[in-house]
Design an enzyme around this catalytic site. Structure first.
Site, mmCIF file in Angstrom:
data_model
loop_
_atom_site.group_PDB
_atom_site.id
_atom_site.type_symbol
_atom_site.label_atom_id
_atom_site.label_comp_id
_atom_site.label_asym_id
_atom_site.label_seq_id
_atom_site.Cartn_x
_atom_site.Cartn_y
_atom_site.Cartn_z
ATOM 1 N N GLU A 135 0.792 -1.240 0.173
ATOM 2 C CA GLU A 135 0.218 -0.327 -0.020
ATOM 3 C C GLU A 135 0.849 1.140 -0.006
ATOM 4 O O GLU A 135 1.021 2.518 0.789
ATOM 5 C CB GLU A 135 -0.495 0.055 0.977
ATOM 6 C CG GLU A 135 -1.840 -1.715 1.485
ATOM 7 C CD GLU A 135 -2.839 -1.422 2.444
ATOM 8 O OE1 GLU A 135 -2.650 0.014 3.013
ATOM 9 O OE2 GLU A 135 -3.653 -2.146 2.401
ATOM 10 N N GLU A 182 -5.835 -10.778 -1.489
ATOM 11 C CA GLU A 182 -6.540 -10.209 0.020
ATOM 12 C C GLU A 182 -8.432 -10.972 -0.749
ATOM 13 O O GLU A 182 -9.138 -9.765 0.343
ATOM 14 C CB GLU A 182 -6.571 -9.723 0.335
ATOM 15 C CG GLU A 182 -4.983 -9.884 1.001
ATOM 16 C CD GLU A 182 -4.465 -8.244 1.501
ATOM 17 O OE1 GLU A 182 -5.603 -7.227 2.281
ATOM 18 O OE2 GLU A 182 -2.984 -7.973 2.060
#
Ligand code: XIL
Length: 381
Positions: free
Chosen positions: A162, A267
């Protein structure tokens, strides 16, 4: 020779069995890992209770259905390296041992991130930011210790998680502020130095949205041009019934594969509850006030939504399967609906239904849909 002959025979027999069942109108008679063998790995994030053997039901599902695992929290900096010089290897060691016992593709998540990283990492004794060299040293120590300890055993690392804002620019994390832009390249170099054979992943959410995808493509292209050892891009896949469109998912995988990296879905979960955000995000620090309107299925999921979820999974898996030459794995973020972080994020205490197994560990219609998607591809071979 014998192995490949056996595998071929098994695949042919499997395809024939699936074809016969489908002709008889039955559902694909298989587990996820059997269905996806030879296509890509099918993984799940596993929690501490599962890594340490307390959740026996979860472990049985993991062993039967999945051939890859990711640690939901146990390898994050705050957990594995809570104090300077103090490493907590107990649960991570059990995590890796679980994967080895079941011959799984084992993922490390994650080395460098702005969340779940202790404050001390970035600060000196007086509480001020440390300088670039100090932070690079701390990063090097952390990465070489973790990647070195599990060298050859953890096959794939989420090296940087991220790093991008929603508009595609670099997130102003302490990593960026203190080290500068090259913190990303450095993290990959340190990981490669510690295990030259490991798959090294840049992982992020919402890369299917236009601005963020553009930023990520530019970042990966630049890293590749500099010779940085990034091998894979991870699309986190915190999806909903409406987002992303199948076209955007398809275009995103294609665009990254053209840069010469593999793609992993790292994910995956599909939220069926009301959206509470003005933009598509999976930023873990966000919090939304509880409200019963935001928790409409506390007493159970209506059949219509159950079917919608199954169809949505089928659609996404068709896209992943069409890209099976570049997709290395698809990992669900949890085993059963009871495990999912979406029961508590971004609203605490919701009853969420994002995965393939229900709260009793039973396969949902979405499970059949995902298995059937693989069976359909194999029957076309
Ligand atoms: C989540 C875990 O599932 C939660 O248990 C934890 O409280 C917060 O983090 N993106 C990531 C994952 O990369 O590490 C996050 O996992 C979910 C979003």
């Amino acid at each position: 020779m014998l192995t490949s002959y056996r595998t071929k025979t098994r695949t042919a027999a499997f395809a024939a069995l699936v074809a016969a069942c489908m002709a008889a109108g039955a559902q694909a008679p298989t587990t996820l890992k059997d269905a996806y063998r030879g296509l890509f790995h099918i993984g799940a994030a596993i929690n501490d209770a599962q890594s340490t053997g307390i959740d026996t039901r979860g472990d049985a599902i993991l062993a039967a259905q999945f051939d890859s695992i990711s640690p939901e929290n146990a390898l994050k900096w705050e957990r594995i390296h809570p104090q300077p010089g103090t490493y907590a290897f107990d649960i991570p060691d059990q995590y890796v041992a679980f994967g080895e016992k079941h011959h799984m593709f084992i993922v490390g998540h994650c080395l460098v991130w702005h969340s779940q990283t202790p404050v001390w990492v970035f600060r000196d004794d007086k509480g001020d930011f440390v300088d670039r060299e100090t932070l690079l040293m701390r990063m090097h120590d952390h990465i070489s210790t973790l990647v070195g300890r599990y060298k050859g055993r953890i096959q794939s690392w989420d090296v940087v998680n991220e790093a991008l804002n929603e508009d595609g620019t670099l997130r102003a994390s302490p990593w960026l502020k203190i080290i500068g832009e090259d913190y990303i390249a450095k993290a990959f170099e340190y990981a490669h130095e510690a295990d030259p054979n490991a798959q090294l992943n840049y992982n992020d959410y919402s890369l299917e949205t236009e601005a963020k995808r553009k930023g990520a493509l530019a970042l990966i292209a630049k890293l590749k041009a500099q010779g940085v050892p990034v091998t894979t891009v991870g699309l986190q896949g915190h999806d909903s019934l409406a987002w992303p469109s199948l076209e955007d998912e398809d275009a995103t995988i294609s665009a990254f594969s053209k840069l010469g990296v593999k793609v992993a879905i790292t994910e995956l979960d599909i939220n069926v509850l009301p959206n509470t955000m003005h933009q598509q995000t999976a930023e873990v620090s966000l919090k939304v006030q509880q409200d019963t309107k935001l928790n409409p299925y506390a007493d159970g999921l209506p059949q219509s939504v159950q079917q919608e979820l199954a169809q949505r999974y089928a659609g996404l898996f068709k896209v992943f399967l069409n890209h099976r030459d570049v997709v290395t794995r698809v990992t669900f973020w949890g085993v059963t609906d009871a495990d999912s972080w979406l029961n508590n994020w971004p609203v605490r205490g919701r009853t969420s239904y994002p995965l393939l197994f229900d709260r009793n560990g039973q396969p949902k219609p979405a499970f059949q849909a995902v298995n059937q998607a693989a069976a359909d591809i194999k029957s076309m071979k």
